[in-house]
Design a protein around this motif. Structure first.
Motif, PDB file in Angstrom:
ATOM      1  N   TYR A 206       0.758  -1.067  -0.010  1.00 12.39           N
ATOM      2  CA  TYR A 206      -0.002   0.089  -0.059  1.00 12.39           C
ATOM      3  C   TYR A 206       0.842   1.212   0.036  1.00 12.39           C
ATOM      4  O   TYR A 206       1.703   1.374   1.007  1.00 12.39           O
ATOM      5  CB  TYR A 206      -0.946  -0.121   1.556  1.00 12.39           C
ATOM      6  CG  TYR A 206      -1.712  -1.116   1.369  1.00 12.39           C
ATOM      7  CD1 TYR A 206      -2.548  -1.433   0.268  1.00 12.39           C
ATOM      8  CD2 TYR A 206      -1.898  -1.745   2.670  1.00 12.39           C
ATOM      9  CE1 TYR A 206      -3.414  -2.492   0.626  1.00 12.39           C
ATOM     10  CE2 TYR A 206      -2.949  -2.881   2.866  1.00 12.39           C
ATOM     11  CZ  TYR A 206      -3.540  -3.437   1.777  1.00 12.39           C
ATOM     12  OH  TYR A 206      -4.766  -4.370   2.043  1.00 12.39           O
ATOM     13  N   GLN A 207       0.508   2.003  -0.943  1.00 13.84           N
ATOM     14  CA  GLN A 207       1.306   3.434  -0.846  1.00 13.84           C
ATOM     15  C   GLN A 207       0.450   4.438   0.140  1.00 13.84           C
ATOM     16  O   GLN A 207      -0.630   4.372   0.133  1.00 13.84           O
ATOM     17  CB  GLN A 207       1.078   3.887  -2.319  1.00 13.84           C
ATOM     18  CG  GLN A 207       2.005   5.227  -2.537  1.00 13.84           C
ATOM     19  CD  GLN A 207       1.842   5.562  -4.085  1.00 13.84           C
ATOM     20  OE1 GLN A 207       1.035   6.412  -4.505  1.00 13.84           O
ATOM     21  NE2 GLN A 207       2.586   5.136  -5.054  1.00 13.84           N
ATOM     22  N   LEU A 208       1.165   5.157   1.048  1.00 16.70           N
ATOM     23  CA  LEU A 208       0.759   5.779   1.934  1.00 16.70           C
ATOM     24  C   LEU A 208       1.080   7.457   1.701  1.00 16.70           C
ATOM     25  O   LEU A 208       2.094   7.904   1.758  1.00 16.70           O
ATOM     26  CB  LEU A 208       1.189   5.595   3.094  1.00 16.70           C
ATOM     27  CG  LEU A 208       1.301   4.161   3.784  1.00 16.70           C
ATOM     28  CD1 LEU A 208       1.703   4.065   5.288  1.00 16.70           C
ATOM     29  CD2 LEU A 208      -0.447   3.562   3.608  1.00 16.70           C
ATOM     30  N   VAL A 209       0.164   8.165   1.237  1.00 15.07           N
ATOM     31  CA  VAL A 209       0.012   9.369   0.800  1.00 15.07           C
ATOM     32  C   VAL A 209      -0.974  10.011   1.450  1.00 15.07           C
ATOM     33  O   VAL A 209      -2.244   9.624   1.358  1.00 15.07           O
ATOM     34  CB  VAL A 209      -0.010   9.648  -0.677  1.00 15.07           C
ATOM     35  CG1 VAL A 209      -0.262  11.196  -0.965  1.00 15.07           C
ATOM     36  CG2 VAL A 209       1.091   9.117  -1.332  1.00 15.07           C
ATOM     37  N   VAL A 282      -5.294   5.005  -2.011  1.00  6.84           N
ATOM     38  CA  VAL A 282      -5.255   3.721  -0.983  1.00  6.84           C
ATOM     39  C   VAL A 282      -5.188   4.181   0.513  1.00  6.84           C
ATOM     40  O   VAL A 282      -5.878   3.417   1.212  1.00  6.84           O
ATOM     41  CB  VAL A 282      -3.906   3.067  -1.638  1.00  6.84           C
ATOM     42  CG1 VAL A 282      -3.502   1.971  -0.456  1.00  6.84           C
ATOM     43  CG2 VAL A 282      -4.090   2.437  -3.120  1.00  6.84           C
ATOM     44  N   LEU A 283      -4.615   5.135   0.787  1.00  2.00           N
ATOM     45  CA  LEU A 283      -4.440   5.445   2.487  1.00  2.00           C
ATOM     46  C   LEU A 283      -5.936   5.821   2.927  1.00  2.00           C
ATOM     47  O   LEU A 283      -6.292   5.322   3.782  1.00  2.00           O
ATOM     48  CB  LEU A 283      -3.540   6.604   2.580  1.00  2.00           C
ATOM     49  CG  LEU A 283      -3.445   6.769   3.962  1.00  2.00           C
ATOM     50  CD1 LEU A 283      -3.160   5.604   4.922  1.00  2.00           C
ATOM     51  CD2 LEU A 283      -2.278   7.875   4.237  1.00  2.00           C
ATOM     52  N   GLY A 284      -6.560   6.506   1.977  1.00  2.00           N
ATOM     53  CA  GLY A 284      -7.986   7.023   2.253  1.00  2.00           C
ATOM     54  C   GLY A 284      -8.988   5.464   2.415  1.00  2.00           C
ATOM     55  O   GLY A 284      -9.690   5.537   3.592  1.00  2.00           O
ATOM     56  N   GLU A 290     -11.263  10.390   5.362  1.00  2.00           N
ATOM     57  CA  GLU A 290     -10.386  11.463   4.449  1.00  2.00           C
ATOM     58  C   GLU A 290      -9.098  11.277   5.117  1.00  2.00           C
ATOM     59  O   GLU A 290      -8.857  11.326   6.336  1.00  2.00           O
ATOM     60  CB  GLU A 290     -11.002  12.874   4.679  1.00  2.00           C
ATOM     61  CG  GLU A 290     -12.505  12.954   3.932  1.00  2.00           C
ATOM     62  CD  GLU A 290     -12.001  13.033   2.640  1.00  2.00           C
ATOM     63  OE1 GLU A 290     -11.503  14.190   2.008  1.00  2.00           O
ATOM     64  OE2 GLU A 290     -12.901  12.515   1.814  1.00  2.00           O
ATOM     65  N   THR A 291      -8.064  11.314   4.375  1.00  2.00           N
ATOM     66  CA  THR A 291      -6.654  11.346   4.797  1.00  2.00           C
ATOM     67  C   THR A 291      -6.512  13.028   5.257  1.00  2.00           C
ATOM     68  O   THR A 291      -7.442  13.714   4.864  1.00  2.00           O
ATOM     69  CB  THR A 291      -5.565  11.222   3.564  1.00  2.00           C
ATOM     70  OG1 THR A 291      -5.916  11.715   2.515  1.00  2.00           O
ATOM     71  CG2 THR A 291      -5.847   9.609   3.052  1.00  2.00           C
TER      72      THR A 291
END
Ligand SMILES: NC(=O)c1ccc[n+]([C@@H]2O[C@H](COP(=O)([O-])OP(=O)(O)OC[C@H]3O[C@@H](n4cnc5c(N)ncnc54)[C@H](OP(=O)(O)O)[C@@H]3O)[C@@H](O)[C@H]2O)c1
Length: 310
Positions: A206-209, A282-284, A290-291
């Motif tokens: 998972y990409q975390l942004v 992906v992070l959301g 919401e991120t």
């Protein structure tokens, strides 16, 4: 399903930014927690802050240290120290120790590796070294999840900027280069979700942004200015100054080895031209909310700093 009453979780680099954001979540779920750090200072402060955990000191470059801290561990959150000249070796050695523990009929069940966004970027030595760790982990036969955080909001020295009369953020690269940012608040919460429901996340990357669209440090400082009511400028400092000052700080104030300086200097050159861009979808999804946007993060941090929590 994880057995949160009996499983033993190992959190590496427990005094670092990412693990510090994860631990409060884990304290609410896992009963048996082992925290790893390297220095005496961190061991003392972790023991004081988290009296119901086991604190262990280890050098992750040392294979027997890895074996020792993995004893009876079920699940591990693996973060590796920044700019280590032998980072790939650290990762591979640690994965080998996990495999050995499991093969000796041990308890080991799952490794969550905190890598970095785009480990395929060959020009970034501190990303490239993680590509080989990811490859080794994927082929290890272990149950795993890989998280890939981008550039962290927490790199901004917000407390100092709030204190200074005429605050200037000394940027190590062109402050007009765009970045996708993540906050350790989102990283910690996402990592906890994976660690508390690990079967669901087996073999995932998972990409975390956090930020929905990229922004640069001029824009980031404009947001800080608005929130704290004082102009904060972003100014690029000279390359030599950036390398000498920042890498020394990362090395705990000590003169860094040449290889460590090389890793940092290449990163500054790369960031100067290209920044680091990713996507927050992906992070959301992982967080189920919401991120955290940049302004929201600044507001939260400012409140924490004012209330002495930071
Ligand atoms: N900063 C970013 O924007 C960013 C973005 C994506 C990924 N990353 C990656 O995140 C990782 C660093 O995580 P972080 O930022 O959470 O850490 P951090 O805040 O930089 O803290 C460093 C940690 O490493 C430990 N440590 C240092 N040398 C060690 C050794 N030889 N063996 C074992 N532990 C050692 C320190 O322990 P003591 O306190 O005891 O010294 C401390 O817990 C790096 O791999 C970096 O590439 C960073």
């Amino acid at each position: 399903m994880p057995d949160l009453q009996n499983d033993l979780i190992l959190i590496t680099c427990a005094s670092g930014k990412q693990s510090s954001a994860l631990i409060p979540h884990i304290l609410r779920s896992y009963q048996n927690i082992r925290l790893q750090c390297n220095s005496d200072t961190s061991a003392k402060s972790l023991s004081q802050k988290y009296p119901n955990t086991e604190v262990v000191q280890a050098d992750l470059f040392n294979a027997s240290d890895c074996t020792r801290i993995l004893k009876d561990v079920t699940v591990c959150w693996l973060v590796l120290p920044p700019f280590h000249p032998h980072e790939t070796t650290l990762g591979v050695t640690f994965i080998d120790a996990c495999i050995a523990q499991k093969e000796a009929r041990g308890s080991f069940a799952h490794l969550v590796y905190s890598s970095v966004i785009h480990p395929i970027l060959q020009k970034l030595l501190n990303h490239d070294c993680k590509r080989y760790i990811e490859e080794y982990l994927i082929e290890s036969g272990l149950s795993y999840t890989i998280l890939q955080p981008t550039h962290m909001m927490e790199m901004l020295p917000l407390a100092k900027l709030m204190q200074d009369e005429k605050p200037i953020y000394p940027c190590n690269w062109d402050p007009k280069t765009k970045f996708s940012f993540v906050t350790t608040k989102d990283v910690g919460e996402a990592a906890a979700k994976v660690l508390e429901n690990r079967e669901k996340h087996v073999a995932a990357t998972y990409q975390l942004v956090s930020t929905a669209s990229p922004l640069n440090y001029v824009e980031a400082c404009a947001i800080v200015s608005k929130v704290i009511g004082k102009e904060v400028k972003a100014e690029q400092r000279g390359f030599e100054d950036a390398v000498n000052t920042s890498i020394k700080m990362i090395n705990g104030g000590k003169e860094p080895p040449k290889a460590m300086k090389e890793i940092g200097s290449r990163m500054f050159l790369y960031y100067n031209e290209r920044g680091l861009i990713g996507n927050n979808n992906v992070l959301g999804w992982l967080l189920g909310r919401e991120t955290t946007g940049y302004e929201e993060w600044v507001k939260l941090k400012v409140e924490e700093i004012k209330s002495g929590q930071n």
